[in-house]
Design a protein around this motif. Sequence first.
Motif, mmCIF file in Angstrom:
data_model
loop_
_atom_site.group_PDB
_atom_site.id
_atom_site.type_symbol
_atom_site.label_atom_id
_atom_site.label_comp_id
_atom_site.label_asym_id
_atom_site.label_seq_id
_atom_site.Cartn_x
_atom_site.Cartn_y
_atom_site.Cartn_z
ATOM 1 N N TYR A 29 0.805 -1.109 -0.027
ATOM 2 C CA TYR A 29 -0.038 0.106 0.221
ATOM 3 C C TYR A 29 1.030 1.171 -0.043
ATOM 4 C CZ TYR A 29 -3.486 -3.309 1.341
ATOM 5 O OH TYR A 29 -4.395 -4.541 1.461
ATOM 6 N N ILE A 30 0.649 2.076 -0.873
ATOM 7 C CA ILE A 30 1.585 3.220 -1.353
ATOM 8 C C ILE A 30 0.536 4.508 -1.079
ATOM 9 C CG2 ILE A 30 3.177 4.623 -2.389
ATOM 10 C CD1 ILE A 30 3.872 1.728 -3.639
ATOM 11 N N LYS A 31 0.453 5.294 0.003
ATOM 12 C CA LYS A 31 -0.599 5.952 0.390
ATOM 13 C C LYS A 31 0.045 7.553 -0.051
ATOM 14 C CE LYS A 31 -4.042 7.895 3.521
ATOM 15 N NZ LYS A 31 -4.521 7.844 5.015
ATOM 16 N N ALA A 32 -0.727 8.343 -0.656
ATOM 17 C CA ALA A 32 -0.360 9.849 -1.147
ATOM 18 C C ALA A 32 -1.394 10.501 -0.132
ATOM 19 C CB ALA A 32 -0.392 10.196 -2.632
ATOM 20 N N THR A 33 -0.939 11.384 0.926
ATOM 21 C CA THR A 33 -1.815 12.338 1.367
ATOM 22 C C THR A 33 -1.581 13.603 0.922
ATOM 23 O OG1 THR A 33 -1.550 10.992 3.326
ATOM 24 C CG2 THR A 33 -2.497 13.089 3.961
ATOM 25 N N ILE A 34 -2.592 14.415 0.292
ATOM 26 C CA ILE A 34 -2.313 15.479 -0.340
ATOM 27 C C ILE A 34 -2.962 16.721 0.205
ATOM 28 C CG2 ILE A 34 -2.899 16.508 -2.749
ATOM 29 C CD1 ILE A 34 -3.591 13.252 -3.498
ATOM 30 N N GLU A 94 -4.844 1.823 -8.566
ATOM 31 C CA GLU A 94 -5.077 3.007 -8.023
ATOM 32 C C GLU A 94 -6.725 3.283 -8.084
ATOM 33 O OE1 GLU A 94 -3.462 5.749 -10.911
ATOM 34 O OE2 GLU A 94 -5.352 6.087 -11.978
ATOM 35 N N PRO A 95 -6.774 3.967 -6.971
ATOM 36 C CA PRO A 95 -8.604 4.483 -7.156
ATOM 37 C C PRO A 95 -8.798 5.085 -8.435
ATOM 38 C CG PRO A 95 -7.247 5.677 -5.527
ATOM 39 C CD PRO A 95 -6.119 4.768 -6.343
ATOM 40 N N LYS A 96 -10.400 5.066 -8.560
ATOM 41 C CA LYS A 96 -10.867 5.753 -9.523
ATOM 42 C C LYS A 96 -10.645 7.407 -9.644
ATOM 43 C CE LYS A 96 -15.144 6.632 -12.091
ATOM 44 N NZ LYS A 96 -15.756 6.246 -12.937
ATOM 45 N N PRO A 97 -9.668 7.951 -10.619
ATOM 46 C CA PRO A 97 -9.525 9.458 -10.158
ATOM 47 C C PRO A 97 -10.758 10.265 -10.506
ATOM 48 C CG PRO A 97 -8.830 8.547 -12.316
ATOM 49 C CD PRO A 97 -9.353 7.347 -11.722
ATOM 50 N N ILE A 98 -10.534 11.438 -10.517
ATOM 51 C CA ILE A 98 -11.554 12.661 -10.695
ATOM 52 C C ILE A 98 -10.945 12.936 -12.319
ATOM 53 C CG2 ILE A 98 -12.131 14.895 -10.219
ATOM 54 C CD1 ILE A 98 -11.115 14.620 -7.334
ATOM 55 N N VAL A 99 -11.850 12.899 -13.122
ATOM 56 C CA VAL A 99 -11.341 13.467 -14.567
ATOM 57 C C VAL A 99 -11.966 14.556 -15.000
ATOM 58 C CG1 VAL A 99 -11.536 12.852 -17.049
ATOM 59 C CG2 VAL A 99 -11.252 10.957 -15.116
ATOM 60 N N LYS A 100 -11.246 15.732 -15.421
ATOM 61 C CA LYS A 100 -11.643 16.861 -15.632
ATOM 62 C C LYS A 100 -10.778 17.622 -16.883
ATOM 63 C CE LYS A 100 -13.992 18.522 -11.791
ATOM 64 N NZ LYS A 100 -13.928 19.440 -10.492
ATOM 65 N N PHE A 101 -11.479 18.460 -17.690
ATOM 66 C CA PHE A 101 -10.536 19.006 -18.743
ATOM 67 C C PHE A 101 -9.940 20.141 -17.931
ATOM 68 C CE2 PHE A 101 -9.681 22.364 -21.903
ATOM 69 C CZ PHE A 101 -9.393 21.581 -22.952
ATOM 70 N N GLU A 102 -8.324 20.301 -18.378
ATOM 71 C CA GLU A 102 -7.515 21.115 -17.877
ATOM 72 C C GLU A 102 -6.877 22.028 -18.964
ATOM 73 O OE1 GLU A 102 -4.278 19.975 -15.196
ATOM 74 O OE2 GLU A 102 -5.970 19.410 -13.399
ATOM 75 N N GLU A 131 -4.629 20.476 0.883
ATOM 76 C CA GLU A 131 -5.974 20.922 0.485
ATOM 77 C C GLU A 131 -5.600 22.101 -0.536
ATOM 78 O OE1 GLU A 131 -9.879 22.365 0.749
ATOM 79 O OE2 GLU A 131 -9.127 20.850 2.196
ATOM 80 N N GLY A 132 -6.441 21.690 -1.560
ATOM 81 C CA GLY A 132 -6.082 22.685 -3.026
ATOM 82 C C GLY A 132 -5.118 22.260 -3.846
ATOM 83 N N TRP A 133 -4.494 21.119 -3.712
ATOM 84 C CA TRP A 133 -3.494 20.489 -4.481
ATOM 85 C C TRP A 133 -4.280 19.090 -5.196
ATOM 86 C CZ3 TRP A 133 1.030 22.611 -5.901
ATOM 87 C CH2 TRP A 133 1.443 23.897 -5.142
ATOM 88 N N HIS A 134 -3.734 18.730 -6.198
ATOM 89 C CA HIS A 134 -3.978 17.734 -6.781
ATOM 90 C C HIS A 134 -2.859 16.720 -7.382
ATOM 91 C CE1 HIS A 134 -5.059 20.413 -10.181
ATOM 92 N NE2 HIS A 134 -4.675 19.691 -10.911
ATOM 93 N N LEU A 135 -3.039 15.461 -7.607
ATOM 94 C CA LEU A 135 -1.963 14.625 -7.643
ATOM 95 C C LEU A 135 -2.354 13.589 -8.968
ATOM 96 C CD1 LEU A 135 0.823 12.735 -7.099
ATOM 97 C CD2 LEU A 135 -0.870 11.307 -5.853
ATOM 98 N N TYR A 136 -1.720 13.468 -9.901
ATOM 99 C CA TYR A 136 -1.843 13.035 -11.335
ATOM 100 C C TYR A 136 -1.985 11.473 -11.317
ATOM 101 C CZ TYR A 136 -2.204 17.648 -13.136
ATOM 102 O OH TYR A 136 -2.452 18.904 -13.126
ATOM 103 N N SER A 137 -3.039 11.087 -12.053
ATOM 104 C CA SER A 137 -3.111 9.370 -12.259
ATOM 105 C C SER A 137 -1.876 8.995 -12.916
ATOM 106 C CB SER A 137 -4.251 9.323 -13.099
ATOM 107 O OG SER A 137 -4.585 7.967 -13.261
ATOM 108 N N GLN A 138 -1.896 7.520 -12.856
ATOM 109 C CA GLN A 138 -0.758 6.836 -13.627
ATOM 110 C C GLN A 138 -1.097 6.764 -15.022
ATOM 111 O OE1 GLN A 138 0.731 2.872 -11.290
ATOM 112 N NE2 GLN A 138 -1.574 3.123 -11.037
ATOM 113 N N ASN A 139 -2.361 7.081 -15.306
ATOM 114 C CA ASN A 139 -2.852 6.858 -16.832
ATOM 115 C C ASN A 139 -3.199 8.312 -17.374
ATOM 116 O OD1 ASN A 139 -3.331 3.954 -16.295
ATOM 117 N ND2 ASN A 139 -4.862 4.317 -15.026
ATOM 118 N N ILE A 140 -2.056 8.932 -17.726
ATOM 119 C CA ILE A 140 -2.311 10.175 -18.402
ATOM 120 C C ILE A 140 -1.815 10.032 -19.865
ATOM 121 C CG2 ILE A 140 -1.402 12.398 -18.301
ATOM 122 C CD1 ILE A 140 -3.278 12.251 -15.999
ATOM 123 N N PRO A 141 -2.736 10.609 -20.793
ATOM 124 C CA PRO A 141 -2.059 10.625 -21.956
ATOM 125 C C PRO A 141 -0.884 11.446 -22.370
ATOM 126 C CG PRO A 141 -4.440 11.446 -22.092
ATOM 127 C CD PRO A 141 -3.892 11.099 -20.688
#
Length: 148
Positions: free
Chosen positions: A42-47, A84-92, A49-59
């Motif tokens: 188990y590899i846990k990222a504690t992030i 990984e857990p299900k990520p939030i997906v949004k247009f950036e 407030e206001g920041w986001h960490l990118y998924s392993q699956n980025i184009p």
Amino acid sequence: MKNLFLFAVALLFSMTASSQILKPVKWSYAAKRTSKTEAILYIKATIDEGWHLYSQNIPDGGPVKTSFTFTPANTYKLNGKTTEPKPIVKFEKAFDMNVGYFENSAIFQQKIKLAGANAIVKGTLEFMVCDDSQCLPPETVQFSIPVK
């Protein structure tokens, strides 16, 4: 002249001391045996407030994706890919694409097959984080996870 020099040194020191090094992600690690010959890391990222960490699956063409590199050893073998857990997906707009990311925390899991009584799984992880106004340069972190 001496006072001016001392003032300049004090000013430089106070500016250096007050500048913050941003570390919006804290990593923690654990391992749990699921049988005599298998375990889950188990590899846990504690992030922060206001920041986001990118998924392993980025184009390609997007931000640096989170990735894990495990150092080969005789005491274990990887069993499948890191999940990984299900990520939030949004247009950036910054990347002109939909990207997956995590807020608050994310727990990545890696199954392993054990070849011995005790193993220490070592490796590195690379990640990138952004907030609404900035992205920090990609960072690489070493880890060592004992499996007992």
